[in-house]
Design an enzyme around this catalytic site. Structure first.
Site, PDB file in Angstrom:
ATOM      1  N   SER A 162    -113.306  -8.061 -39.576  1.00  0.00           N
ATOM      2  CA  SER A 162    -114.638  -8.005 -40.188  1.00  0.00           C
ATOM      3  C   SER A 162    -115.344  -6.684 -39.888  1.00  0.00           C
ATOM      4  CB  SER A 162    -115.447  -9.214 -39.706  1.00  0.00           C
ATOM      5  OG  SER A 162    -116.635  -9.354 -40.429  1.00  0.00           O
ATOM      6  N   LYS A 195    -110.063  -9.468 -42.413  1.00  0.00           N
ATOM      7  CA  LYS A 195    -111.181 -10.327 -42.838  1.00  0.00           C
ATOM      8  C   LYS A 195    -112.199  -9.428 -43.521  1.00  0.00           C
ATOM      9  CE  LYS A 195    -114.294 -13.684 -43.041  1.00  0.00           C
ATOM     10  NZ  LYS A 195    -115.395 -12.974 -43.718  1.00  0.00           N
ATOM     11  N   ASP A 240    -111.322   6.750 -42.934  1.00  0.00           N
ATOM     12  CA  ASP A 240    -111.391   7.316 -44.285  1.00  0.00           C
ATOM     13  C   ASP A 240    -112.138   8.641 -44.311  1.00  0.00           C
ATOM     14  OD1 ASP A 240    -109.963   5.306 -45.428  1.00  0.00           O
ATOM     15  OD2 ASP A 240    -111.608   4.439 -46.581  1.00  0.00           O
TER      16      ASP A 240
END
Length: 412
Positions: free
Chosen positions: A315, A340, A326
């Site tokens: 999560s 998740k 990224d």
């Protein structure tokens, strides 16, 4: 006026009054019906669009309902309302989404208490994997679950001897929680085991440490256990300590971090990303797309870093890890994260029941979707199956090595 014309006029007036009475009666009935709706018992039903391929023929449902009412051998042990709730629950389960659930008015109240209350438990975050199996996402450090030796991705096949097949994570939490000092037995199946083993664990009042800090030479080792409401303030204090200790790099340890508040993940990203950098998108089918941007100072946006992840990182932990990976190519070290990456909201139904329904998923700046796929580490390092006698941590050792190399490259 002739007698004939009088009769025509009287007929027109009578007809007009009749029309007015019908219209006014319909309007009053419509308004009354809106204010005081009536429950109508349906005995037969026909599909409104019987030839449409994307509709369901509810006549079949009502036929089954009537057959049960008329022909079932025993006196039903459930009320019609309970049978209707069972049908709705079946509808929800047909989606195959472990995070979408139906709550009766009673179970909905208990769910709200669960997410706000203080209970005795074992200190483990639970979830359902892609196959619907009940699994340990992460045992929280310093809790009975961790002390008992539970590990991420352990499958719970039974609780107190009762099978968990088809059991949601929320329902399992209800069973596992209980009075402090009492015990619960989990039958665990771990990868590589041929049969389950029982773990009997004593419930405790769970107090989770949020942030831990230690200097490893010239590198700050910061462990974030969970994205709680106070995590941002505690994390800031750890960063201040790192600066005070002249740390030249950071290892952010998110292993076994089950997540928590999204906004905390966005706020923490603001320390390491330039202001205005995209952290994550919330994308759904009907909900408006929403972008979350880093709003912090970006004071550490060039600090050499590595992030530790494993199967218990989920999560919000995945969102922060993925955003930094990224945007800055910050390396991930360890094992694949849990996966998740969906958003749930609770929709209230008219009788007090409710549906917790998945409405969106998280999309990282690169377009990666977290749900089920998780994050793959740039430097895969398997966690030892047992704790080494010398206390060595090969994953942390690799992360420190990676950061040290980044420090050296930055100083050239």
């Amino acid at each position: 006026m002739t007698s004939g014309r009088k009769k025509i006029l009287q007929w027109l007036v009578t007809a007009l009054l009749a029309v007015l009475l019908i219209v006014s009666g319909f309007s009053l009935g419509w308004v009354s019906g809106r204010q005081y709706p009536e429950n109508i018992e349906v005995t037969q039903a026909a599909n409104i669009a019987p030839n449409a391929s994307n509709t369901a023929d509810f006549a079949v449902f009502w036929e089954a309902w009537q057959d049960i009412n008329n022909d079932y051998l025993r006196t039903p042990s459930t009320t019609p309302q309970q049978r209707m709730y069972g049908a709705i629950n079946g509808l929800v389960e047909s989606l195959g989404d472990p995070y979408t659930e139906f709550f009766t008015p009673t179970s909905g109240t208990e769910f709200q208490q669960d997410i706000t209350g203080d209970f005795g438990g074992i200190g483990a975050e639970l979830g359902n994997d892609v196959n619907g199996n009940l699994v340990i996402i992460a045992p929280l450090k310093g809790t009975p679950a961790a002390a008992a030796g539970l590990m991420p991705n352990d499958e719970i096949v039974a609780i107190n001897g009762s099978s968990t097949t088809g059991l949601s994570a929320d329902d399992a939490v209800d069973i596992i929680r209980g009075n402090v000092g009492t015990t619960v037995t989990l039958s665990i199946l771990r990868k590589g085991w041929t049969k389950p083993q029982d773990f009997t664990i004593t419930r405790e009042d769970i107090q989770v440490p949020t942030v831990e800090f230690a200097m490893k030479g010239n590198i700050a080792d910061i462990t974030l256990e969970e994205f709680t409401q106070d995590a941002d303030g505690l994390f800031y204090q750890a960063l201040k300590q790192a600066v005070s200790d002249n740390a030249q790099g950071i290892v952010l340890d998110l292993r076994d971090d089950p997540g928590g508040y999204l906004q905390v993940a966005v706020d923490l990203a603001g320390y390491f990303l330039k202001p205005g950098s995209l952290v994550v998108k919330e994308v759904g089918r009907t909900v408006p797309e929403q972008d979350f941007y880093a709003t912090g100072s970006g004071a550490l946006d060039t600090m050499p870093m590595a992030i530790l992840i494993n199967g218990g990182s989920a999560s919000a932990a995945e969102i922060l890890s993925g955003a930094l990976n990224d945007d800055r190519n910050i390396p991930l070290v360890g094992e694949k994260s849990f996966g998740k990456g969906t958003v749930q909201e609770v929709d209230q139904l008219s009788d007090g029941s409710s549906i917790k329904i998945t409405v969106a998923h998280w999309v990282l700046p690169s377009g990666r979707i977290l749900d089920y796929d998780g994050l793959m580490p740039n430097y895969p390092v398997a966690e030892p199956t047992s704790t080494p006698a010398n206390g060595a941590d090969p994953q942390l050792a690799k992360a420190l090595q990676v950061v040290q190399s980044e420090i050296a490259a930055q100083q050239q």
